[in-house]
Scaffold this motif. Structure first.
Motif, PDB file in Angstrom:
ATOM      1  N   VAL A   1      -0.728 -29.825  -8.875  1.00 42.18           N
ATOM      2  CA  VAL A   1       0.173 -30.722  -9.470  1.00 42.18           C
ATOM      3  C   VAL A   1       0.456 -30.644 -10.948  1.00 42.18           C
ATOM      4  O   VAL A   1      -0.412 -30.709 -12.365  1.00 42.18           O
ATOM      5  N   TYR A   2       1.494 -30.124 -11.920  1.00 40.27           N
ATOM      6  CA  TYR A   2       1.198 -29.753 -12.766  1.00 40.27           C
ATOM      7  C   TYR A   2       2.428 -30.906 -13.821  1.00 40.27           C
ATOM      8  O   TYR A   2       2.350 -30.924 -15.222  1.00 40.27           O
ATOM      9  N   ASP A   3       2.557 -32.274 -13.421  1.00 36.52           N
ATOM     10  CA  ASP A   3       3.374 -32.831 -14.387  1.00 36.52           C
ATOM     11  C   ASP A   3       3.306 -34.281 -13.741  1.00 36.52           C
ATOM     12  O   ASP A   3       2.856 -34.181 -12.150  1.00 36.52           O
ATOM     13  N   ASP A   4       3.540 -35.349 -14.347  1.00 38.89           N
ATOM     14  CA  ASP A   4       3.573 -36.709 -14.256  1.00 38.89           C
ATOM     15  C   ASP A   4       4.479 -37.070 -12.511  1.00 38.89           C
ATOM     16  O   ASP A   4       5.789 -35.996 -12.933  1.00 38.89           O
ATOM     17  N   ILE A   5       4.390 -37.282 -11.688  1.00 35.68           N
ATOM     18  CA  ILE A   5       4.976 -37.956 -10.629  1.00 35.68           C
ATOM     19  C   ILE A   5       5.536 -38.794 -11.050  1.00 35.68           C
ATOM     20  O   ILE A   5       4.613 -40.278 -10.552  1.00 35.68           O
ATOM     21  N   THR A   6       6.636 -39.724 -11.375  1.00 40.90           N
ATOM     22  CA  THR A   6       6.942 -41.365 -11.710  1.00 40.90           C
ATOM     23  C   THR A   6       8.112 -41.421 -11.274  1.00 40.90           C
ATOM     24  O   THR A   6       9.290 -40.869 -10.848  1.00 40.90           O
ATOM     25  N   PHE A   7       8.049 -42.704 -10.561  1.00 44.11           N
ATOM     26  CA  PHE A   7       9.459 -43.185 -10.045  1.00 44.11           C
ATOM     27  C   PHE A   7      10.010 -44.815  -9.962  1.00 44.11           C
ATOM     28  O   PHE A   7       8.434 -45.304  -9.740  1.00 44.11           O
ATOM     29  N   ILE A   8      10.780 -45.572  -9.871  1.00 44.68           N
ATOM     30  CA  ILE A   8      11.040 -46.508  -8.925  1.00 44.68           C
ATOM     31  C   ILE A   8      12.044 -46.768  -8.647  1.00 44.68           C
ATOM     32  O   ILE A   8      13.316 -46.540  -8.052  1.00 44.68           O
ATOM     33  N   VAL A   9      11.961 -47.857  -7.561  1.00 42.94           N
ATOM     34  CA  VAL A   9      12.964 -47.887  -6.351  1.00 42.94           C
ATOM     35  C   VAL A   9      13.699 -49.589  -6.598  1.00 42.94           C
ATOM     36  O   VAL A   9      12.340 -50.507  -6.862  1.00 42.94           O
ATOM     37  N   LEU A  10      14.529 -49.892  -6.967  1.00 44.16           N
ATOM     38  CA  LEU A  10      14.947 -51.061  -7.039  1.00 44.16           C
ATOM     39  C   LEU A  10      15.987 -51.246  -5.454  1.00 44.16           C
ATOM     40  O   LEU A  10      17.101 -50.442  -5.014  1.00 44.16           O
ATOM     41  N   LYS A  11      16.130 -52.116  -4.635  1.00 43.26           N
ATOM     42  CA  LYS A  11      17.225 -52.937  -3.609  1.00 43.26           C
ATOM     43  C   LYS A  11      17.856 -54.437  -4.425  1.00 43.26           C
ATOM     44  O   LYS A  11      16.685 -55.762  -4.555  1.00 43.26           O
ATOM     45  N   GLN A  12      18.857 -53.761  -3.999  1.00 43.77           N
ATOM     46  CA  GLN A  12      19.246 -55.676  -4.253  1.00 43.77           C
ATOM     47  C   GLN A  12      19.284 -56.752  -2.983  1.00 43.77           C
ATOM     48  O   GLN A  12      19.656 -56.248  -1.817  1.00 43.77           O
ATOM     49  N   GLN A  13      19.273 -57.741  -3.160  1.00 41.45           N
ATOM     50  CA  GLN A  13      19.114 -58.863  -2.185  1.00 41.45           C
ATOM     51  C   GLN A  13      19.641 -59.184  -1.713  1.00 41.45           C
ATOM     52  O   GLN A  13      21.270 -59.511  -2.661  1.00 41.45           O
TER      53      GLN A  13
ATOM     54  N   PRO B   1      13.820 -62.164  -9.753  1.00 41.45           N
ATOM     55  CA  PRO B   1      14.591 -62.641  -9.147  1.00 41.45           C
ATOM     56  C   PRO B   1      16.007 -62.196  -8.591  1.00 41.45           C
ATOM     57  O   PRO B   1      16.055 -61.139  -9.444  1.00 41.45           O
ATOM     58  N   GLY B   2      16.361 -61.569  -7.523  1.00 42.05           N
ATOM     59  CA  GLY B   2      17.279 -60.686  -7.040  1.00 42.05           C
ATOM     60  C   GLY B   2      17.324 -59.159  -6.711  1.00 42.05           C
ATOM     61  O   GLY B   2      18.280 -58.564  -5.935  1.00 42.05           O
ATOM     62  N   LEU B   3      16.023 -58.506  -7.571  1.00 39.88           N
ATOM     63  CA  LEU B   3      15.640 -57.443  -7.192  1.00 39.88           C
ATOM     64  C   LEU B   3      14.144 -57.152  -6.386  1.00 39.88           C
ATOM     65  O   LEU B   3      13.355 -58.283  -6.841  1.00 39.88           O
ATOM     66  N   GLU B   4      14.188 -55.986  -4.931  1.00 39.82           N
ATOM     67  CA  GLU B   4      12.896 -55.792  -4.940  1.00 39.82           C
ATOM     68  C   GLU B   4      12.524 -54.798  -5.594  1.00 39.82           C
ATOM     69  O   GLU B   4      13.556 -53.411  -5.879  1.00 39.82           O
ATOM     70  N   ILE B   5      11.573 -54.884  -5.888  1.00 33.00           N
ATOM     71  CA  ILE B   5      10.998 -54.010  -6.983  1.00 33.00           C
ATOM     72  C   ILE B   5       9.981 -53.042  -6.653  1.00 33.00           C
ATOM     73  O   ILE B   5       8.842 -53.817  -6.521  1.00 33.00           O
ATOM     74  N   ALA B   6       9.677 -51.760  -6.375  1.00 36.51           N
ATOM     75  CA  ALA B   6       8.931 -51.253  -6.421  1.00 36.51           C
ATOM     76  C   ALA B   6       8.423 -50.000  -7.319  1.00 36.51           C
ATOM     77  O   ALA B   6       9.073 -48.467  -7.140  1.00 36.51           O
ATOM     78  N   GLY B   7       6.653 -49.569  -7.921  1.00 39.61           N
ATOM     79  CA  GLY B   7       7.094 -48.477  -8.652  1.00 39.61           C
ATOM     80  C   GLY B   7       5.714 -47.850  -8.460  1.00 39.61           C
ATOM     81  O   GLY B   7       4.876 -48.314  -8.134  1.00 39.61           O
ATOM     82  N   PHE B   8       5.830 -46.749  -9.284  1.00 39.89           N
ATOM     83  CA  PHE B   8       4.854 -45.119  -8.456  1.00 39.89           C
ATOM     84  C   PHE B   8       5.006 -44.579  -9.542  1.00 39.89           C
ATOM     85  O   PHE B   8       5.269 -44.373 -10.012  1.00 39.89           O
ATOM     86  N   MET B   9       3.528 -43.884 -10.072  1.00 42.65           N
ATOM     87  CA  MET B   9       2.262 -42.839 -11.538  1.00 42.65           C
ATOM     88  C   MET B   9       1.604 -42.139 -10.836  1.00 42.65           C
ATOM     89  O   MET B   9       0.393 -42.927 -10.705  1.00 42.65           O
ATOM     90  N   GLU B  10       1.590 -40.821 -10.996  1.00 45.89           N
ATOM     91  CA  GLU B  10       0.915 -40.607 -10.765  1.00 45.89           C
ATOM     92  C   GLU B  10       0.664 -39.122 -11.330  1.00 45.89           C
ATOM     93  O   GLU B  10       1.030 -38.152 -11.557  1.00 45.89           O
ATOM     94  N   PRO B  11      -0.427 -40.136 -13.105  1.00 37.60           N
ATOM     95  CA  PRO B  11      -0.804 -39.002 -13.991  1.00 37.60           C
ATOM     96  C   PRO B  11      -1.125 -37.162 -13.379  1.00 37.60           C
ATOM     97  O   PRO B  11      -2.124 -36.969 -12.292  1.00 37.60           O
ATOM     98  N   ALA B  12      -0.451 -36.736 -14.090  1.00 36.05           N
ATOM     99  CA  ALA B  12      -0.847 -35.067 -13.654  1.00 36.05           C
ATOM    100  C   ALA B  12      -2.275 -34.453 -14.424  1.00 36.05           C
ATOM    101  O   ALA B  12      -3.145 -35.859 -15.155  1.00 36.05           O
ATOM    102  N   ALA B  13      -2.929 -33.779 -14.638  1.00 36.55           N
ATOM    103  CA  ALA B  13      -4.117 -33.537 -14.930  1.00 36.55           C
ATOM    104  C   ALA B  13      -4.676 -32.943 -16.027  1.00 36.55           C
ATOM    105  O   ALA B  13      -5.240 -33.608 -16.889  1.00 36.55           O
TER     106      ALA B  13
END
Length: 628
Positions: free
Chosen positions: A616-628, A408-420
């Motif tokens: 790609v040498y390292d995992d690529i990870t992020f989370i986006v939060l947005k207040q509604q 509740p109250g937040l929009e959330i989207a996450g992404f993770m792509e492991p490296a080799a």
């Protein structure tokens, strides 16, 4: 040629702080281009170029304020240069690391690196540079620069070795003595059996202290026993321990005093010491120079080292006493280890008969293991299978889109792509009774161990959350205790940066050390929240409670928060140019009015467009939060 690009990059980064904003941008572009070439050389000849690449990376992270990454690259560069006998570049790397810590306001850490740099310049033979360090950092190099001061009759070892440094000209001479005694220290640490250790210690103590006679007594439950007696050029181990009961054996009053007070005694002429001249041993043998010092481990006495020179007064000079300090410190550890080994050896002998019947079973088990190993054919096939399992587990433990939509109250989207090679990135979103806890972290290095540490963190966070532990300092410290214990058991040098964000009623409470947190207001204003002082990497020490702090932020409708790992900002294109934090902030700012799903896709598109065909040498990870 490679060395030109190496020193050019260091020179550019050295003047970065005095450059204009336009000049800084040009410097970063030039350094990134140089590093692209250096990376290729490092892949082809790591023993010659990897430490050069790492040192430039450390300096680049320093000027960009990414101190956690800078620490890792400095240590990599120093280790790589030392292992491959690049003493000149080892000296430069340790000096730059020391300047980094001084600039960060951590003089105690800086002193360690400055002393290492001093040693490295000496091994290189750079006399002018040695003199330069002595002139610029006398207060930090004080412990290793000779003082040329004679001990007074009642000075203790600590009194003498804590004297201020004033004599620069003999600094290199003392340094060479200290470096020579490293071999002696290694000889002590390499002795496993107690009898061998005591004989080695006595021989080295006589040799390095200039003593004509010495004795080593061990202390157990306030009981003092002589374990070894030595005379110069005639080392004589006692086959049986001898209880100190005869005044003619050693100066008993002095040994008892040192054992009871843990204070070392150094006499220039023992026969002139009023407080001790009545000792029967001193009356009979009339020693000149006398030294008696406790060997202490964990604040408890485990032994006493006694040395004398019955021909020369003032024989135990400050330089020799400093060497004895080093040997005594190593001896304390080695004696405890030898005692443990002695106890362990006894238990092994006691159980040898029991193990005899198990040998056949062990042989059969070894045959089964050998058969299984044959099926794997090669180490790389086995590693590939392990990494694949870790990668799948990493993905399986991520929160599902359905879970994220229910916050509740937040929009959330996450992404993770492991490296080799699986970098050990972690993120999670966990609702609880007091709000939502969001975590993002990154384990040092790559491979199976990194993936395992990530799984430990995920399990620990869920367990602590279920126990309703909400205090950030306690939460992170308990998590660190569990991880530290497991890493010690694994004999692993991995560690993990982790930021924990608690959300409730439009408020974010941030704790833990990780990358900067990016906040883009609905108005377009950008705020960067530095987490360097909000915590400490997990797994490095057993208690981080004192390092944990909290930052609080209030969100307005439409504000966007971005959490990420360095796999994004350090992703490189085919020319070795990094994606960078500023590019990431720009993408978020340009899409701040869009949904979190659209912001996520915009970041992914921009990032992979930059990477192109590069690995790609390292995992690529992020989370986006947005207040509604």
């Amino acid at each position: 040629m490679p060395v030109f690009y190496f020193y050019e990059s260091l020179a550019y980064l050295g003047v970065f702080g005095d450059a204009t904003e336009a000049e800084k941008a040009e410097i970063l572009i030039k350094v990134s281009a140089n590093q692209g070439k250096m990376r290729l050389w490092a892949e082809q000849g790591p023993m010659n170029y990897q430490h050069k690449f790492d040192l430039v990376e450390a300096e680049k992270h320093r000027v960009l304020g990414a101190y956690v990454e800078a620490i890792e690259y400095y240590d990599r560069a120093i280790a790589g240069a030392g292992e491959n006998d690049y003493h000149n570049e080892e000296a430069i790397a340790t000096e730059l690391a020391a300047k980094f810590y001084l600039g960060w306001g951590k003089p105690k850490i800086a002193q360690t690196y400055l002393i290492d740099s001093y040693y490295a310049y000496c091994r290189w033979g750079a006399k002018a540079k040695i003199a330069d360090l002595e002139q610029r950092y006398p207060q930090f190099l004080a412990p290793i620069i000779s003082r040329g001061k004679k001990p007074q009759s009642r000075q203790t070892i600590t009194d003498i070795t804590n004297t201020n440094v004033t004599n620069t000209s003999s600094g290199t001479g003392e340094l060479l003595d200290l470096e020579a005694v490293v071999k002696a220290s290694q000889a002590i640490s390499g002795a496993i059996r107690l009898e061998q250790l005591l004989s080695t210690l006595m021989e080295l103590a006589l040799e390095n202290a200039g003593a004509s006679k010495g004795a080593l007594a061990l202390v157990a439950q306030d009981d003092i026993t002589i374990e070894a007696v030595a005379i110069a050029d005639d080392i004589a181990e006692k086959s049986n321990t001898v209880r100190i009961s005869s005044p003619e054996e050693l100066p008993m009053t002095i040994l008892n005093y040192v054992s009871r007070t843990l204070e070392p005694l150094v006499f220039g002429d023992a026969t002139k010491e009023i407080n001790w001249s009545s000792d029967p041993y001193i009356i009979q043998h009339r020693p000149k120079s006398l030294l008696c010092t406790p060997i202490v481990n964990g604040g408890k006495p485990i032994g006493i080292l006694y040395l004398e020179n019955n021909l020369t007064a003032g024989a135990f000079t400050p330089e020799r006493l400093e060497i004895l300090n080093i040997l005594s410190a190593q001896a304390a550890i080695s004696i405890e280890n030898a005692r443990f080994y002695q106890t362990l050896e006894g238990k092994v002998n006691q159980r040898t008969a029991e193990l005899a019947t198990a040998n056949l079973q062990l042989a059969e088990a070894n045959q089964e293991i050998a058969a299984l190993n044959d099926k794997l054919q090669a180490d790389n096939l086995r590693m590939s299978a392990e990494l694949d399992v870790t990668r799948r587990l990493q993905q399986m433990l991520l929160p599902t889109p359905e879970e994220l939509r229910q916050i509740p109250g937040l929009e959330i989207a996450g992404f993770m792509e492991p490296a080799a090679e699986v970098g050990g990135d972690y993120y999670d979103v966990l609702p609880h009774s007091s709000g939502v806890k969001i975590g993002i972290g990154d384990v040092t290095g790559h491979g199976l161990e990194s993936g395992m540490l990530m799984l430990m963190a995920q399990m620990g966070i869920r367990t602590l959350l279920a126990s309703e532990l909400n205090n950030p300092s306690d939460f992170l410290n308990f998590l660190n205790v569990a991880i530290f214990g497991n890493l010690q058991r694994m004999n692993s040098d991995k560690n993990m940066t982790l930021a924990v964000v608690d959300y409730r009623d439009r408020h974010l409470k941030i704790s833990g050390q990780h990358e900067e947190i990016i906040l883009v207001r609905a108005t377009g204003q950008v705020e960067r929240i530095d987490t360097i002082d909000l915590g400490f990497p997990l797994g490095l020490v057993d208690n981080i409670a004192d390092f944990v702090a909290t930052a609080e932020v209030r969100l307005n409708p439409g504000d966007v928060v971005l959490l990420y790992t360095d796999g994004i900002t350090e992703a490189i294109d085919i020319n070795g140019v990094e994606y960078g934090l500023q590019r990431l902030i720009s993408v978020v700012g340009e899409n701040v009015h869009r949904s979190v799903g659209e912001i996520k896709q915009a970041i992914i598109h921009s990032l992979y467009q930059h990477i192109g065909q590069q690995k790609v040498y390292d995992d690529i990870t992020f989370i986006v939060l947005k207040q509604q």
